[in-house]
Design an enzyme around this catalytic site. Structure first.
Site, mmCIF file in Angstrom:
data_model
loop_
_atom_site.group_PDB
_atom_site.id
_atom_site.type_symbol
_atom_site.label_atom_id
_atom_site.label_comp_id
_atom_site.label_asym_id
_atom_site.label_seq_id
_atom_site.Cartn_x
_atom_site.Cartn_y
_atom_site.Cartn_z
ATOM 1 N N HIS A 114 0.845 -1.189 0.000
ATOM 2 C CA HIS A 114 0.000 0.000 0.000
ATOM 3 C C HIS A 114 0.888 1.250 0.000
ATOM 4 O O HIS A 114 2.098 1.176 -0.254
ATOM 5 C CB HIS A 114 -0.976 -0.012 1.181
ATOM 6 C CG HIS A 114 -0.328 -0.199 2.515
ATOM 7 N ND1 HIS A 114 0.152 0.839 3.262
ATOM 8 C CD2 HIS A 114 -0.081 -1.321 3.242
ATOM 9 C CE1 HIS A 114 0.651 0.388 4.394
ATOM 10 N NE2 HIS A 114 0.536 -0.929 4.412
ATOM 11 N N HIS A 162 -5.749 5.352 6.579
ATOM 12 C CA HIS A 162 -4.772 6.266 7.176
ATOM 13 C C HIS A 162 -5.411 7.148 8.240
ATOM 14 O O HIS A 162 -4.756 7.524 9.223
ATOM 15 C CB HIS A 162 -4.139 7.132 6.080
ATOM 16 C CG HIS A 162 -2.949 6.488 5.440
ATOM 17 N ND1 HIS A 162 -2.437 6.880 4.235
ATOM 18 C CD2 HIS A 162 -2.162 5.467 5.867
ATOM 19 C CE1 HIS A 162 -1.387 6.125 3.936
ATOM 20 N NE2 HIS A 162 -1.213 5.269 4.910
ATOM 21 N N ARG A 219 16.165 -16.754 15.655
ATOM 22 C CA ARG A 219 16.238 -17.835 14.669
ATOM 23 C C ARG A 219 16.509 -17.220 13.300
ATOM 24 O O ARG A 219 15.720 -16.404 12.821
ATOM 25 C CB ARG A 219 14.936 -18.625 14.634
ATOM 26 C CG ARG A 219 14.505 -19.217 15.973
ATOM 27 C CD ARG A 219 13.222 -20.023 15.785
ATOM 28 N NE ARG A 219 12.730 -20.578 17.020
ATOM 29 C CZ ARG A 219 11.817 -20.009 17.804
ATOM 30 N NH1 ARG A 219 11.297 -18.837 17.443
ATOM 31 N NH2 ARG A 219 11.409 -20.588 18.915
ATOM 32 N N ARG A 277 21.302 -17.283 16.708
ATOM 33 C CA ARG A 277 21.645 -18.678 16.429
ATOM 34 C C ARG A 277 21.978 -18.845 14.949
ATOM 35 O O ARG A 277 21.258 -18.348 14.075
ATOM 36 C CB ARG A 277 20.474 -19.597 16.798
ATOM 37 C CG ARG A 277 20.788 -21.075 16.641
ATOM 38 C CD ARG A 277 19.599 -21.933 17.027
ATOM 39 N NE ARG A 277 18.508 -21.817 16.075
ATOM 40 C CZ ARG A 277 17.312 -22.387 16.241
ATOM 41 N NH1 ARG A 277 17.062 -23.084 17.336
ATOM 42 N NH2 ARG A 277 16.367 -22.246 15.336
ATOM 43 N N GLU A 303 21.283 -29.449 23.181
ATOM 44 C CA GLU A 303 20.117 -30.138 22.614
ATOM 45 C C GLU A 303 20.383 -31.625 22.437
ATOM 46 O O GLU A 303 19.464 -32.437 22.491
ATOM 47 C CB GLU A 303 19.771 -29.538 21.247
ATOM 48 C CG GLU A 303 19.485 -28.057 21.270
ATOM 49 C CD GLU A 303 19.317 -27.496 19.868
ATOM 50 O OE1 GLU A 303 18.168 -27.275 19.459
ATOM 51 O OE2 GLU A 303 20.341 -27.290 19.183
ATOM 52 N N ARG A 362 8.122 -36.015 18.762
ATOM 53 C CA ARG A 362 7.018 -35.274 19.375
ATOM 54 C C ARG A 362 5.857 -35.062 18.418
ATOM 55 O O ARG A 362 4.748 -34.725 18.846
ATOM 56 C CB ARG A 362 7.524 -33.928 19.888
ATOM 57 C CG ARG A 362 8.200 -33.092 18.838
ATOM 58 C CD ARG A 362 8.790 -31.813 19.410
ATOM 59 N NE ARG A 362 9.666 -31.165 18.455
ATOM 60 C CZ ARG A 362 10.259 -30.010 18.659
ATOM 61 N NH1 ARG A 362 10.083 -29.380 19.799
ATOM 62 N NH2 ARG A 362 11.047 -29.480 17.755
ATOM 63 N N CYS A 369 15.774 -22.104 26.286
ATOM 64 C CA CYS A 369 14.796 -21.618 25.313
ATOM 65 C C CYS A 369 14.002 -22.818 24.819
ATOM 66 O O CYS A 369 14.576 -23.827 24.414
ATOM 67 C CB CYS A 369 15.464 -20.879 24.159
ATOM 68 S SG CYS A 369 16.769 -21.784 23.311
ATOM 69 N N HIS A 423 -18.810 -15.152 43.114
ATOM 70 C CA HIS A 423 -17.777 -15.940 42.445
ATOM 71 C C HIS A 423 -18.237 -16.344 41.054
ATOM 72 O O HIS A 423 -19.433 -16.402 40.760
ATOM 73 C CB HIS A 423 -17.407 -17.181 43.262
ATOM 74 C CG HIS A 423 -18.586 -18.008 43.690
ATOM 75 N ND1 HIS A 423 -19.374 -17.680 44.772
ATOM 76 C CD2 HIS A 423 -19.121 -19.151 43.171
ATOM 77 C CE1 HIS A 423 -20.337 -18.576 44.922
ATOM 78 N NE2 HIS A 423 -20.212 -19.470 43.965
#
Length: 837
Positions: A16, A302, A408, A444, A543, A577, A614, A750
């Site tokens: 834009h 804008h 990263r 890294r 790791e 995983r 991390c 509550h």
């Protein structure tokens, strides 16, 4: 001979006016021709023309190229490369995309009923505004454009040249005096249209066809606006108002009687309009502008961007805006996207409380963003952010991240035909260091392979890429790419507190080889006279389990270590995983993993090395006491998790956490460790449930509605409640079933909902009493709200309510609470009742 710069367009809102003006400014600084090519659509645009660039309809993710040809093409290419790498990704700051479509949110209880006139729209700029409405008459178009004698084409073009020059001077002057960067950016976009060669050429063509100067300007502006409206992009369609502004500025010089009138604010007002152009907004006195109601503008226009920068509450897309009478009192709710016309005293009181609550929230966030993470007993634990781009880094640092614990770099290498150059990388890394402003930035090196394939690296297809040629294991095959990245990171160290970190290191020998590689590239930079920090720390990620056993040896080559908990866990437990068949085994509370973490942290401390973590584990509040017990120096998490992790650390006492860790390492299953952690959380819940800032002594609430709303507001101001309206509904659902006025002047309202961010207790006393419909018919002088997060495990809240009820039956306890001199005394007296034995 020419240069080509390929890139993927990074902005969610597409190309834009603002990013187009950036590209245009960069291209105009050189004599070389610069052409944007959109490979998706095949469209080409002269980079010197903002209008041509915008008309290319470039979207996020489009493969693009800048073709650069001319005598200074090398210098132009370098400048444009820097712009694409560091400035373009941040160009949408302050512009918010439209929210996803969805059902209407329920109105706050105070606004329900036929007696309240509520108009719905889209929340575009937050805050609460209240004033008399100033209704702006819808724009009817330009007036008489052809008044007076028409000159020759040369004479008409001379008028246009004068008008363009005057408009350019006005815009430059206004930009120099602008109050903030957002205003400057909008004015720069208008200036780019004024100076656009395509715009001028088309105006000249209209004059050549017999149009007057003013008519030619308006005709060309309308054609460009129509093209934007038909682009299929809501963002580009909204930029038609910018063209109208530029045309109006020029027409004001060429045919003053036909120009658009400005809006004058003689008093505080809420401006109500069908649309409002950026120039109209900038002409308003924002000290008197209390709100903005727009019938058709979108949240990316804008005008809305300017309202947001000026902190003016704004609601857009208000279909019933035309029904608001000029002079009528109006409340603009920029938080919920509501407009209330003719508010009753009760509604006005509700919004007065809302304005106070928002002020408290802003103050809390401002304080929290600059506050370091410290445990309850004074130990510093740095909370940094994991990021993958400049935009993420900026957001995380603004949210209170104390540094970048993991940058990263893979995103720089992905989705392109060849690797980024050393210069391109150095620009990005240096910009991150600049954004961090003295805070630590850990970059890294490339972690390709596994789940991050990069085609041009030619990595082999592997049956198990996570155990194959991944990260540092592929460096030997690509020495030039690795060397360029190391040099780029080192160069950035001259601009800030930059540190380099290698992933997937598996042995002390490998760590030593990598350190020597860094030394060699630093020597090359020194020989070339390139500035860098020769003391730049170099670290490695833990790791691969094998490294954990030789950390004492690896310490001779590493200045710091960072535990990559995600990969260390899956490698230690031999669990994929992402495989649903074994995902249940991927549990960070597995005792073997807890022991491994303890061993790594102990070895790092023994070697005198900083140790951080991390990974997903860092953002789990249940695990925070365990991480504090490990003695981590740093925890790096996603930017959005930074405030919550800081708060969790503040609730931890180091000695207790070390004892917890010792007990966790002696458990025999992950379930045992989790139970231990939950029991620990339950034992310390009293400290977390109740704080002095959740207490209001001597409240002036006069009704049950006001009292409940005030109690929820205390928790909202403290960041314990997300959507107060949903919490209020949950509390009233209980009240509809039975009164929570338990007698003796006490009420224990509550509610249970995930709109509660953290289970909490709020307390208020009422010297004059509040009618509650209590069991004994007596007014309430003490109310204790228990707000429960629905996803919290167990029934701790039921035990808390029961304990409070028993404790408050005691006349002496009630008398002492009502006579408390301050909030701390209330907290101290109630804490024993809410702590779980």
């Amino acid at each position: 001979m020419s240069r080509e710069l390929s890139f993927r367009f990074p902005l969610p809102l597409g190309l834009h006016a603002r990013p187009a003006s950036l590209l245009r400014d960069a291209a105009c600084a050189f004599t070389s021709a610069v052409t944007l090519v959109n490979r998706r659509s095949g469209r080409r645009a002269d980079a010197r023309s903002v209008l041509a660039l915008v008309a290319s309809a470039t979207r996020e993710g489009d493969e693009c190229a800048l073709l650069i040809a001319g005598e200074d093409e090398d210098a132009a290419g370098d400048a444009l490369r820097r712009l694409v790498a560091t400035e373009l990704p941040l160009c949408d700051e302050g512009v918010t995309a439209a929210p996803p479509a969805g059902g209407e949110r329920p109105l706050p209880r105070a606004l329900r009923g036929d007696h309240v006139s509520v108009l719905r729209g889209t929340a575009a700029s937050g805050g609460i505004g209240r004033a008399a409405a100033l209704v702006v008459t819808p724009w009817q178009g330009f007036g008489e454009l052809d008044a007076g004698a028409r000159g020759t084409p040369d004479e008409e073009m001379a008028k246009i040249a004068g008008a363009l020059a005057a408009a350019g001077a006005e815009l430059r002057s206004a930009g120099a005096a602008a109050a903030n960067d957002t205003v400057r950016a909008v004015l720069r976009a208008h200036l780019a249209i004024v100076e656009d060669p395509e715009f001028s050429a088309r105006i000249a063509a209209e004059v050549g066809s017999g149009a007057t100067a003013a008519r030619a300007v308006v005709t060309v502006a309308q054609r460009f606006a129509a093209a934007l409206a038909g682009s299929g992009s809501a963002v580009l369609a909204e930029r038609a108002l910018d063209l109208r502004d530029v045309a109006a500025r020029l027409v004001h010089t060429l045919a003053p009687g036909a120009a658009e009138e400005r809006i004058a604010l003689a008093r505080d007002a809420v401006v109500v309009a069908e649309t409002l152009s950026p120039a109209q907004f900038l002409a308003l006195d924002t000290t008197r502008l209390k709100g903005l109601v727009l019938a058709s503008a979108g949240v990316t226009s804008h005008t809305v961007v300017l309202a947001r920068a000026a902190a003016v509450p704004c609601v857009t897309g208000v279909a019933g805006a035309a029904a608001i009478a000029d002079g009528a009192e109006v409340i603009v709710d920029g938080e919920r996207g509501l407009v209330v016309a003719g508010p009753s005293p009760e509604v006005a009181a509700f919004y007065a409380g809302e304005a106070t609550a928002l002020g408290a929230i802003r103050a809390r966030l401002a304080a929290a963003a600059g506050r370091d993470a410290v445990t309850a007993d004074g130990r510093r634990v740095e909370v940094a952010a994991n990021v993958a781009s400049l935009a993420e880094a900026r957001l995380a640092l603004a949210a209170g991240a104390e540094g970048i614990g993991l940058f990263r770099t893979e995103l720089l290498f992905m989705d392109r035909a060849s690797p980024p150059s050393e210069d391109e990388q150095a620009e990005v890394y240096a910009e991150v260091a600049r954004l961090a402003a003295g805070r630590r930035v850990i970059i890294r090196t490339l972690d390709a392979g596994g789940d991050k394939p990069i085609p041009y690296l030619g990595l082999p297809r592997e049956r198990n890429p996570f155990l194959g040629c991944r990260a540092v294991r592929m460096y030997e095959a690509h020495p030039a790419i690795v060397a360029a990245q190391i040099r780029a990171i080192a160069r950035a160290s001259a601009r800030g507190r930059v540190e380099l970190m290698f992933p997937m290191v598996s042995s002390a020998a490998e760590a030593g080889a990598l350190r020597r590689l860094v030394a060699a590239e630093m020597a090359a930079l020194a020989a070339a006279g390139v500035p860098f920090d020769p003391a730049m720390p170099v670290g490695v990620m833990v790791e691969v389990p094998s490294l954990a056993f030789v950390l004492d040896q690896a310490a001779s080559a590493a200045d710091f270590f960072s535990i990559g908990s995600n990969d260390l866990l899956q490698y230690l437990l031999a669990v994929d995983r992402d495989n649903p068949a074994v995902a249940r085994l991927y549990d960070p509370f597995e005792p073997a993993f807890v022991r491994a973490l303890a061993a790594v942290c102990g070895a790092a401390r023994a070697a005198g090395r900083r140790i951080g973590l991390c990974g997903e584990l860092g953002a789990d509040p249940l695990a925070t006491p365990l991480l504090v017990g490990l003695g981590l120096d740093e925890i790096s998490v996603g930017g959005a998790s930074v405030p919550a992790v800081k708060a969790a650390i503040a609730r931890c006492a180091t000695t207790e956490c070390r004892e917890l860790l010792a007990r966790a390492t002696q458990q025999t299953s992950a379930a045992d460790v989790e139970r231990l952690l939950r029991a620990f959380a339950a034992r310390t819940a009293g400290r977390d449930l109740l704080a002095a800032e959740f207490v209001r002594l001597g409240s002036e609430a006069r009704s049950k509605d006001e009292a409940i709303r005030e109690l929820i507001g205390l928790l909202r101001a403290a960041g314990r409640v997300g959507e107060p309206d949903a919490v209020e509904d949950a509390v009233w659902q209980r009240e509809a079933t039975y009164s929570t006025g338990v007698g003796f002047g006490v009420a224990i309202p509550h509610g249970k909902t995930d709109a509660v961010l953290a289970t909490s207790i709020a307390v208020a006393t009422y010297p004059d009493g509040v009618p509650w419909g209590s069991l004994d018919g007596e007014p309430v002088t003490l109310a204790i709200l228990v707000a429960v997060r629905a996803s919290d495990p167990g029934e701790t809240h039921l035990r808390t309510i029961a304990a409070l009820s028993r404790r408050l039956m005691d006349d002496d306890v009630r008398t002492a609470l009502l006579a408390a001199a301050n909030a701390d005394e209330v907290v101290a007296r109630l804490r024993g009742a809410v702590e779980t034995p």
